[in-house]
Design a protein around this motif. Structure first.
Motif, mmCIF file in Angstrom:
data_model
loop_
_atom_site.group_PDB
_atom_site.id
_atom_site.type_symbol
_atom_site.label_atom_id
_atom_site.label_comp_id
_atom_site.label_asym_id
_atom_site.label_seq_id
_atom_site.Cartn_x
_atom_site.Cartn_y
_atom_site.Cartn_z
ATOM 1 N N MET A 117 -44.091 -39.469 31.511
ATOM 2 C CA MET A 117 -43.083 -40.522 31.644
ATOM 3 C C MET A 117 -43.035 -41.335 30.359
ATOM 4 S SD MET A 117 -43.558 -41.495 35.713
ATOM 5 C CE MET A 117 -43.046 -43.136 35.484
ATOM 6 N N ARG A 118 -41.806 -41.533 29.825
ATOM 7 C CA ARG A 118 -41.589 -42.304 28.599
ATOM 8 C C ARG A 118 -40.784 -43.552 28.930
ATOM 9 N NH1 ARG A 118 -38.102 -39.185 25.374
ATOM 10 N NH2 ARG A 118 -37.593 -38.137 27.289
ATOM 11 N N LEU A 119 -41.324 -44.704 28.566
ATOM 12 C CA LEU A 119 -40.701 -45.989 28.871
ATOM 13 C C LEU A 119 -39.311 -46.092 28.255
ATOM 14 C CD1 LEU A 119 -41.038 -48.833 30.107
ATOM 15 C CD2 LEU A 119 -41.995 -49.540 27.917
ATOM 16 N N ILE A 120 -38.370 -46.593 29.048
ATOM 17 C CA ILE A 120 -37.004 -46.857 28.590
ATOM 18 C C ILE A 120 -36.904 -48.346 28.284
ATOM 19 C CG2 ILE A 120 -34.573 -46.839 29.220
ATOM 20 C CD1 ILE A 120 -35.267 -44.575 31.222
ATOM 21 N N PRO A 121 -36.460 -48.718 27.085
ATOM 22 C CA PRO A 121 -36.296 -50.147 26.775
ATOM 23 C C PRO A 121 -35.346 -50.808 27.775
ATOM 24 C CG PRO A 121 -35.993 -48.798 24.809
ATOM 25 C CD PRO A 121 -36.060 -47.859 25.976
ATOM 26 N N ASP A 122 -35.594 -52.082 28.079
ATOM 27 C CA ASP A 122 -34.809 -52.793 29.091
ATOM 28 C C ASP A 122 -33.305 -52.725 28.846
ATOM 29 O OD1 ASP A 122 -37.086 -53.433 30.493
ATOM 30 O OD2 ASP A 122 -37.086 -55.548 29.945
ATOM 31 N N ALA A 123 -32.872 -52.909 27.614
ATOM 32 C CA ALA A 123 -31.433 -52.892 27.321
ATOM 33 C C ALA A 123 -30.817 -51.555 27.737
ATOM 34 C CB ALA A 123 -31.178 -53.172 25.848
ATOM 35 N N LYS A 124 -31.490 -50.462 27.427
ATOM 36 C CA LYS A 124 -31.016 -49.125 27.796
ATOM 37 C C LYS A 124 -31.136 -48.922 29.306
ATOM 38 C CE LYS A 124 -29.649 -44.891 26.962
ATOM 39 N NZ LYS A 124 -28.290 -44.594 26.542
ATOM 40 N N ALA A 125 -32.186 -49.478 29.908
ATOM 41 C CA ALA A 125 -32.398 -49.329 31.352
ATOM 42 C C ALA A 125 -31.224 -49.927 32.126
ATOM 43 C CB ALA A 125 -33.712 -49.987 31.758
ATOM 44 N N PHE A 126 -30.789 -51.124 31.752
ATOM 45 C CA PHE A 126 -29.652 -51.755 32.435
ATOM 46 C C PHE A 126 -28.388 -50.914 32.267
ATOM 47 C CE2 PHE A 126 -32.316 -55.609 32.053
ATOM 48 C CZ PHE A 126 -32.315 -55.979 33.380
ATOM 49 N N GLU A 127 -28.211 -50.348 31.087
ATOM 50 C CA GLU A 127 -27.049 -49.492 30.825
ATOM 51 C C GLU A 127 -27.092 -48.252 31.722
ATOM 52 O OE1 GLU A 127 -25.710 -46.624 27.184
ATOM 53 O OE2 GLU A 127 -26.484 -48.597 26.643
ATOM 54 N N LEU A 128 -28.272 -47.624 31.818
ATOM 55 C CA LEU A 128 -28.416 -46.422 32.632
ATOM 56 C C LEU A 128 -28.176 -46.682 34.113
ATOM 57 C CD1 LEU A 128 -31.534 -44.776 30.973
ATOM 58 C CD2 LEU A 128 -29.200 -43.864 31.016
ATOM 59 N N LEU A 129 -28.605 -47.843 34.584
ATOM 60 C CA LEU A 129 -28.434 -48.160 35.998
ATOM 61 C C LEU A 129 -26.966 -48.218 36.397
ATOM 62 C CD1 LEU A 129 -31.200 -50.848 36.564
ATOM 63 C CD2 LEU A 129 -31.114 -48.532 37.512
ATOM 64 N N SER A 130 -26.099 -48.481 35.458
ATOM 65 C CA SER A 130 -24.675 -48.590 35.776
ATOM 66 C C SER A 130 -23.973 -47.229 35.803
ATOM 67 C CB SER A 130 -23.978 -49.513 34.776
ATOM 68 O OG SER A 130 -23.970 -48.929 33.496
ATOM 69 N N THR A 131 -24.697 -46.153 35.493
ATOM 70 C CA THR A 131 -24.097 -44.818 35.540
ATOM 71 C C THR A 131 -24.488 -44.120 36.834
ATOM 72 O OG1 THR A 131 -25.946 -43.636 34.507
ATOM 73 C CG2 THR A 131 -24.313 -44.640 33.022
ATOM 74 N N GLY A 132 -23.644 -43.266 37.298
ATOM 75 C CA GLY A 132 -23.930 -42.538 38.535
ATOM 76 C C GLY A 132 -25.004 -41.480 38.379
ATOM 77 N N ASP A 133 -25.235 -41.027 37.159
ATOM 78 C CA ASP A 133 -26.182 -39.936 36.923
ATOM 79 C C ASP A 133 -27.600 -40.251 37.368
ATOM 80 O OD1 ASP A 133 -24.109 -38.479 35.854
ATOM 81 O OD2 ASP A 133 -24.642 -38.919 33.771
ATOM 82 N N VAL A 134 -28.033 -41.495 37.225
ATOM 83 C CA VAL A 134 -29.420 -41.832 37.557
ATOM 84 C C VAL A 134 -29.672 -41.813 39.062
ATOM 85 C CG1 VAL A 134 -29.804 -43.182 35.477
ATOM 86 C CG2 VAL A 134 -29.072 -44.333 37.554
ATOM 87 N N TRP A 135 -28.622 -41.758 39.857
ATOM 88 C CA TRP A 135 -28.783 -41.780 41.308
ATOM 89 C C TRP A 135 -28.659 -40.404 41.936
ATOM 90 C CZ3 TRP A 135 -31.116 -46.004 42.322
ATOM 91 C CH2 TRP A 135 -30.848 -47.142 41.575
ATOM 92 N N ARG A 136 -28.557 -39.363 41.118
ATOM 93 C CA ARG A 136 -28.485 -37.988 41.626
ATOM 94 C C ARG A 136 -29.865 -37.346 41.563
ATOM 95 N NH1 ARG A 136 -23.646 -38.193 38.463
ATOM 96 N NH2 ARG A 136 -21.851 -38.210 39.838
ATOM 97 N N VAL A 137 -30.143 -36.459 42.507
ATOM 98 C CA VAL A 137 -31.408 -35.732 42.506
ATOM 99 C C VAL A 137 -31.406 -34.793 41.305
ATOM 100 C CG1 VAL A 137 -32.856 -34.098 43.770
ATOM 101 C CG2 VAL A 137 -31.575 -35.858 45.014
ATOM 102 N N PRO A 138 -32.435 -34.887 40.439
ATOM 103 C CA PRO A 138 -32.457 -34.046 39.242
ATOM 104 C C PRO A 138 -32.826 -32.598 39.563
ATOM 105 C CG PRO A 138 -34.452 -35.352 39.362
ATOM 106 C CD PRO A 138 -33.571 -35.790 40.501
ATOM 107 N N ALA A 139 -32.293 -31.703 38.773
ATOM 108 C CA ALA A 139 -32.650 -30.288 38.892
ATOM 109 C C ALA A 139 -34.019 -30.063 38.265
ATOM 110 C CB ALA A 139 -31.598 -29.432 38.174
ATOM 111 N N ALA A 140 -34.669 -28.985 38.648
ATOM 112 C CA ALA A 140 -35.951 -28.626 38.036
ATOM 113 C C ALA A 140 -35.741 -28.452 36.534
ATOM 114 C CB ALA A 140 -36.487 -27.343 38.649
#
Length: 76
Positions: free
Chosen positions: A30-53
């Motif tokens: 696991m690699r830490l995501i900086p807070d500014a990028k984390a807030f940006e990622l939370l607003s995208t739908g991609d982070v809420w999908r089950v990831p593929a292997a």
């Protein structure tokens, strides 16, 4: 439900109770995501999908401060 989850995780991130991480699925480092990028990622739908292997996912984890608050542990 995604909007509510985004709101809750964003609030926990703001309060310093969680941090977001990139992870190579299924059990990569696991690699830490900086807070500014984390807030940006939370607003995208991609982070809420089950990831593929083999995909790169976004995970969240409680901080030491959260452990201290919720599990009565020393955060130092």
């Amino acid at each position: 439900m995604v909007l509510e989850a985004t709101k809750v995780v964003s609030e926990l991130l703001t309060m310093g109770l969680v941090q977001l991480y990139y992870c190579q699925e299924p059990y990569g480092e696991m690699r830490l995501i900086p807070d500014a990028k984390a807030f940006e990622l939370l607003s995208t739908g991609d982070v809420w999908r089950v990831p593929a292997a083999g995909a790169i996912s976004v995970r969240f984890s409680a901080t030491d401060e959260a452990a201290a608050v919720f599990f009565n542990r020393d955060s130092s």
